[in-house]
Design a protein around this motif. Structure first.
Motif, mmCIF file in Angstrom:
data_model
loop_
_atom_site.group_PDB
_atom_site.id
_atom_site.type_symbol
_atom_site.label_atom_id
_atom_site.label_comp_id
_atom_site.label_asym_id
_atom_site.label_seq_id
_atom_site.Cartn_x
_atom_site.Cartn_y
_atom_site.Cartn_z
ATOM 1 N N VAL A 181 0.855 -1.183 0.000
ATOM 2 C CA VAL A 181 0.000 0.000 0.000
ATOM 3 C C VAL A 181 0.893 1.236 0.000
ATOM 4 C CG1 VAL A 181 -1.802 1.298 1.212
ATOM 5 C CG2 VAL A 181 -1.800 -1.210 1.308
ATOM 6 N N GLY A 182 0.756 2.070 -1.037
ATOM 7 C CA GLY A 182 1.470 3.337 -1.087
ATOM 8 C C GLY A 182 0.791 4.335 -0.169
ATOM 9 N N ILE A 183 1.574 5.063 0.606
ATOM 10 C CA ILE A 183 1.036 6.019 1.579
ATOM 11 C C ILE A 183 1.385 7.433 1.107
ATOM 12 C CG2 ILE A 183 1.020 6.720 4.003
ATOM 13 C CD1 ILE A 183 0.021 3.825 3.549
ATOM 14 N N ILE A 184 0.353 8.211 0.790
ATOM 15 C CA ILE A 184 0.556 9.576 0.286
ATOM 16 C C ILE A 184 -0.585 10.482 0.741
ATOM 17 C CG2 ILE A 184 1.887 8.978 -1.793
ATOM 18 C CD1 ILE A 184 -0.812 9.175 -3.340
ATOM 19 N N PHE A 185 -0.387 11.781 0.553
ATOM 20 C CA PHE A 185 -1.464 12.741 0.747
ATOM 21 C C PHE A 185 -2.245 12.867 -0.561
ATOM 22 C CE2 PHE A 185 1.717 14.393 3.909
ATOM 23 C CZ PHE A 185 0.991 14.022 5.036
ATOM 24 N N ASP A 186 -3.484 13.307 -0.481
ATOM 25 C CA ASP A 186 -4.359 13.412 -1.659
ATOM 26 C C ASP A 186 -3.705 14.130 -2.835
ATOM 27 O OD1 ASP A 186 -6.686 12.040 -0.859
ATOM 28 O OD2 ASP A 186 -7.509 13.812 0.137
ATOM 29 N N PHE A 187 -3.004 15.236 -2.565
ATOM 30 C CA PHE A 187 -2.444 16.011 -3.676
ATOM 31 C C PHE A 187 -1.396 15.233 -4.477
ATOM 32 C CE2 PHE A 187 0.303 17.281 -0.100
ATOM 33 C CZ PHE A 187 1.553 17.033 -0.638
ATOM 34 N N ALA A 188 -0.886 14.152 -3.919
ATOM 35 C CA ALA A 188 0.151 13.353 -4.593
ATOM 36 C C ALA A 188 -0.422 12.114 -5.284
ATOM 37 C CB ALA A 188 1.221 12.955 -3.592
ATOM 38 N N TYR A 189 -1.753 12.005 -5.320
ATOM 39 C CA TYR A 189 -2.405 10.909 -6.057
ATOM 40 C C TYR A 189 -2.722 11.433 -7.453
ATOM 41 C CZ TYR A 189 -5.483 6.981 -7.083
ATOM 42 O OH TYR A 189 -6.066 5.865 -7.647
ATOM 43 N N LEU A 190 -1.964 10.985 -8.444
ATOM 44 C CA LEU A 190 -2.013 11.544 -9.782
ATOM 45 C C LEU A 190 -2.619 10.556 -10.789
ATOM 46 C CD1 LEU A 190 1.609 13.019 -9.735
ATOM 47 C CD2 LEU A 190 -0.520 14.141 -9.031
ATOM 48 N N ASN A 191 -3.082 11.083 -11.908
ATOM 49 C CA ASN A 191 -3.647 10.219 -12.957
ATOM 50 C C ASN A 191 -2.616 9.236 -13.491
ATOM 51 O OD1 ASN A 191 -6.288 11.131 -12.951
ATOM 52 N ND2 ASN A 191 -5.801 12.845 -14.288
ATOM 53 N N SER A 192 -1.408 9.734 -13.720
ATOM 54 C CA SER A 192 -0.344 8.853 -14.194
ATOM 55 C C SER A 192 1.009 9.446 -13.828
ATOM 56 C CB SER A 192 -0.440 8.650 -15.700
ATOM 57 O OG SER A 192 -0.313 9.880 -16.373
ATOM 58 N N LEU A 193 1.994 8.573 -13.786
ATOM 59 C CA LEU A 193 3.372 8.955 -13.479
ATOM 60 C C LEU A 193 4.277 8.491 -14.607
ATOM 61 C CD1 LEU A 193 3.601 7.781 -9.749
ATOM 62 C CD2 LEU A 193 3.748 10.148 -10.543
ATOM 63 N N PRO A 194 5.411 9.147 -14.796
ATOM 64 C CA PRO A 194 6.394 8.585 -15.725
ATOM 65 C C PRO A 194 6.925 7.281 -15.105
ATOM 66 C CG PRO A 194 7.243 10.583 -14.667
ATOM 67 C CD PRO A 194 5.842 10.399 -14.201
ATOM 68 N N ILE A 195 6.959 6.212 -15.883
ATOM 69 C CA ILE A 195 7.416 4.934 -15.328
ATOM 70 C C ILE A 195 8.560 4.372 -16.163
ATOM 71 C CG2 ILE A 195 5.264 4.300 -14.170
ATOM 72 C CD1 ILE A 195 4.614 2.528 -16.589
ATOM 73 N N ASP A 196 9.384 3.592 -15.488
ATOM 74 C CA ASP A 196 10.493 2.892 -16.130
ATOM 75 C C ASP A 196 10.241 1.391 -16.023
ATOM 76 O OD1 ASP A 196 12.290 5.117 -16.827
ATOM 77 O OD2 ASP A 196 12.395 5.434 -14.655
ATOM 78 N N SER A 197 10.997 0.613 -16.761
ATOM 79 C CA SER A 197 10.794 -0.838 -16.810
ATOM 80 C C SER A 197 10.949 -1.506 -15.445
ATOM 81 C CB SER A 197 11.763 -1.464 -17.808
ATOM 82 O OG SER A 197 13.102 -1.190 -17.433
ATOM 83 N N TRP A 198 11.733 -0.912 -14.556
ATOM 84 C CA TRP A 198 11.975 -1.531 -13.250
ATOM 85 C C TRP A 198 10.932 -1.136 -12.198
ATOM 86 C CZ3 TRP A 198 15.409 1.947 -15.517
ATOM 87 C CH2 TRP A 198 15.380 3.241 -15.011
ATOM 88 N N ASP A 199 10.051 -0.182 -12.503
ATOM 89 C CA ASP A 199 9.047 0.249 -11.528
ATOM 90 C C ASP A 199 8.036 -0.856 -11.285
ATOM 91 O OD1 ASP A 199 10.118 2.812 -11.161
ATOM 92 O OD2 ASP A 199 9.056 3.591 -12.908
ATOM 93 N N LYS A 200 7.739 -1.103 -10.015
ATOM 94 C CA LYS A 200 6.805 -2.151 -9.621
ATOM 95 C C LYS A 200 5.530 -1.511 -9.074
ATOM 96 C CE LYS A 200 9.664 -5.351 -10.614
ATOM 97 N NZ LYS A 200 9.446 -6.000 -11.884
ATOM 98 N N PRO A 201 4.374 -1.799 -9.680
ATOM 99 C CA PRO A 201 3.134 -1.212 -9.169
ATOM 100 C C PRO A 201 2.756 -1.795 -7.805
ATOM 101 C CG PRO A 201 2.661 -2.723 -10.957
ATOM 102 C CD PRO A 201 4.158 -2.634 -10.853
#
Length: 188
Positions: free
Chosen positions: A153-173
């Motif tokens: 579970v990613g822990i963030i404040f509302d303003f940091a919940y975005l439609n999409s992020l730049p991702i790289d091949s090593w990023d794990k959802p």
């Protein structure tokens, strides 16, 4: 936001997070803790990995009091994280990144003991991808077979919940995201 690099986005969002007043930061953090406490994923977990708040990340210490859960906190060891049992009153220190870590002599936790991982994040998106600090510690850990089936579970404040992020091949959802207003299971 997609036109920005990870570095630019990270800088912008950390600045925004650090501009929160102490009162707002604490209230938002406490609401995140309540959203976690009300979620079955959290309620059913007995051993949870968490983090010590750094640079005004959401503060999860409210979760630590009066609970039967076992808590693990990370230590940065070379390019990896090791996890140690920790509860209020146990020894800790600040590492060379400025992050609080549990004492190295506290008992270690193995992946097989973990039910849930609360992941510190600069931002998360609707697909569950997270923007971290750029060190890759969590991406490396979560790509290992022994860790990648444990709910995250990613822990963030509302303003940091975005439609999409730049991702790289090593990023794990991640499996889910928790903010002060909602608990969202990732769309993936």
């Amino acid at each position: 936001m997609l036109n920005q690099t990870k570095t630019e986005l990270r800088s912008l969002l950390i600045k925004q997070r650090r501009s929160l007043s102490e009162k707002d930061w604490k209230e938002k953090s406490d609401r995140i803790c309540q959203n976690l406490k009300n979620n079955p994923l959290f309620q059913q977990a007995t051993t949870i990995l968490s983090y010590f708040s750094f640079r005004q990340e959401p503060d999860l210490t409210l979760l630590l009091s009066n609970t039967p859960k076992t808590w693990g906190f990370p230590r940065c060891v070379e390019q990896s994280l090791t996890w140690h049992c920790w509860q209020p009153g146990d020894a800790n220190h600040t590492n060379h990144y400025g992050i609080i870590e549990p004492d190295a002599n506290l008992p270690m936790l193995k992946s097989s003991e973990i039910d849930l991982i609360l992941v510190p994040s600069v931002a998360c998106d609707h697909q569950g991808y997270r923007l971290g600090y750029g060190g890759g510690f969590y991406d490396r850990m979560l790509s290992l077979p022994e860790w990648n089936l444990i709910p995250t579970v990613g822990i963030i404040f509302d303003f940091a919940y975005l439609n999409s992020l730049p991702i790289d091949s090593w990023d794990k959802p991640l499996n889910a995201v928790c903010t002060e207003s909602k608990f969202i299971v990732s769309n993936r």
